[in-house]
Design a protein around this motif. Sequence first.
Motif, PDB file in Angstrom:
ATOM      1  N   LEU A 129      20.265 -77.630 -45.378  1.00 33.85           N
ATOM      2  CA  LEU A 129      19.397 -77.565 -44.248  1.00 33.85           C
ATOM      3  C   LEU A 129      19.677 -78.171 -42.936  1.00 33.85           C
ATOM      4  N   GLN A 130      20.226 -79.478 -43.408  1.00 33.40           N
ATOM      5  CA  GLN A 130      20.672 -80.175 -41.880  1.00 33.40           C
ATOM      6  C   GLN A 130      22.052 -79.661 -41.036  1.00 33.40           C
ATOM      7  N   LEU A 131      22.698 -78.781 -41.973  1.00 36.15           N
ATOM      8  CA  LEU A 131      23.769 -78.278 -40.767  1.00 36.15           C
ATOM      9  C   LEU A 131      22.761 -76.470 -40.025  1.00 36.15           C
ATOM     10  N   SER A 132      22.088 -75.733 -40.881  1.00 31.55           N
ATOM     11  CA  SER A 132      20.883 -74.742 -40.010  1.00 31.55           C
ATOM     12  C   SER A 132      20.733 -75.726 -39.012  1.00 31.55           C
ATOM     13  N   ARG A 133      19.586 -76.521 -39.182  1.00 28.28           N
ATOM     14  CA  ARG A 133      18.996 -76.803 -38.015  1.00 28.28           C
ATOM     15  C   ARG A 133      20.467 -77.317 -37.014  1.00 28.28           C
ATOM     16  N   LEU A 134      21.155 -78.047 -37.280  1.00 30.49           N
ATOM     17  CA  LEU A 134      21.985 -78.874 -35.972  1.00 30.49           C
ATOM     18  C   LEU A 134      23.033 -77.376 -35.602  1.00 30.49           C
ATOM     19  N   PHE A 135      23.330 -76.938 -36.337  1.00 28.54           N
ATOM     20  CA  PHE A 135      23.563 -75.049 -35.891  1.00 28.54           C
ATOM     21  C   PHE A 135      22.320 -74.474 -34.862  1.00 28.54           C
ATOM     22  N   GLU A 136      21.561 -73.580 -35.486  1.00 27.33           N
ATOM     23  CA  GLU A 136      20.345 -73.336 -34.681  1.00 27.33           C
ATOM     24  C   GLU A 136      19.810 -74.113 -33.546  1.00 27.33           C
ATOM     25  N   ARG A 137      19.957 -75.345 -33.814  1.00 26.41           N
ATOM     26  CA  ARG A 137      19.689 -75.920 -32.480  1.00 26.41           C
ATOM     27  C   ARG A 137      20.885 -76.031 -31.186  1.00 26.41           C
ATOM     28  N   ALA A 138      22.037 -76.252 -31.254  1.00 30.12           N
ATOM     29  CA  ALA A 138      23.469 -76.153 -30.880  1.00 30.12           C
ATOM     30  C   ALA A 138      23.128 -75.139 -30.169  1.00 30.12           C
ATOM     31  N   GLN A 139      22.572 -74.111 -30.906  1.00 28.63           N
ATOM     32  CA  GLN A 139      22.868 -72.273 -29.860  1.00 28.63           C
ATOM     33  C   GLN A 139      22.218 -72.698 -28.951  1.00 28.63           C
TER      34      GLN A 139
END
Length: 188
Positions: A129-139
């Motif tokens: 979840l942490q990684l998904s959240r960060l990837f989504e925010r970066a995109q």
Amino acid sequence: MGRKQSFTETELLDMTKKLVLEHGYDGFHLKLLSQHLSGARSTIYQYYANKEEIVAACMKRVIANVLEHASAVDESDPLEALEELLLIYVEEAALHQLLGDANKINTSNSPAAARDLEFIEEAHQTLKLQLSRLFERAQQDKSLRQDIPLPVLIGVFFNLFNTPNTMNLPTADWGRLLFQTWIGGAKR
């Protein structure tokens, strides 16, 4: 008076990790473990009842360490957070190899192993979840290419820490080099 214990639980779990990585879950057994520890084989049973408990505890300790470090990451800048997370994962590059055998652990006779595996699954979900959240925010911030689907970006990122450090660089330097290659690509 009983024989003095010759190894600590930490030493026991460190050796378990080493041997499971070398021999796999199927090739790991308590006799092998006792051959690599100084002291009586019976000392193992002061800590754990069986192979399942020892291996599950080892896996739990590894992912708990990763989770602790990942939870401390400042997520205000998603790319900086992703780089920091990559460094954490590179430090524990054997995490996926080690956890790959979790499904082989028979928990039917070991409530302790079942609890540890439950913790491992929950920790894995938290990290995901942490990684998904960060990837989504970066995109969303347009820090990452939007023409590449998120699952591809995440998949390549995950494969970075499985890249052998053939240059024998210090782990932090190796992790930064991998991140720079991932974020910048190899194209000139």
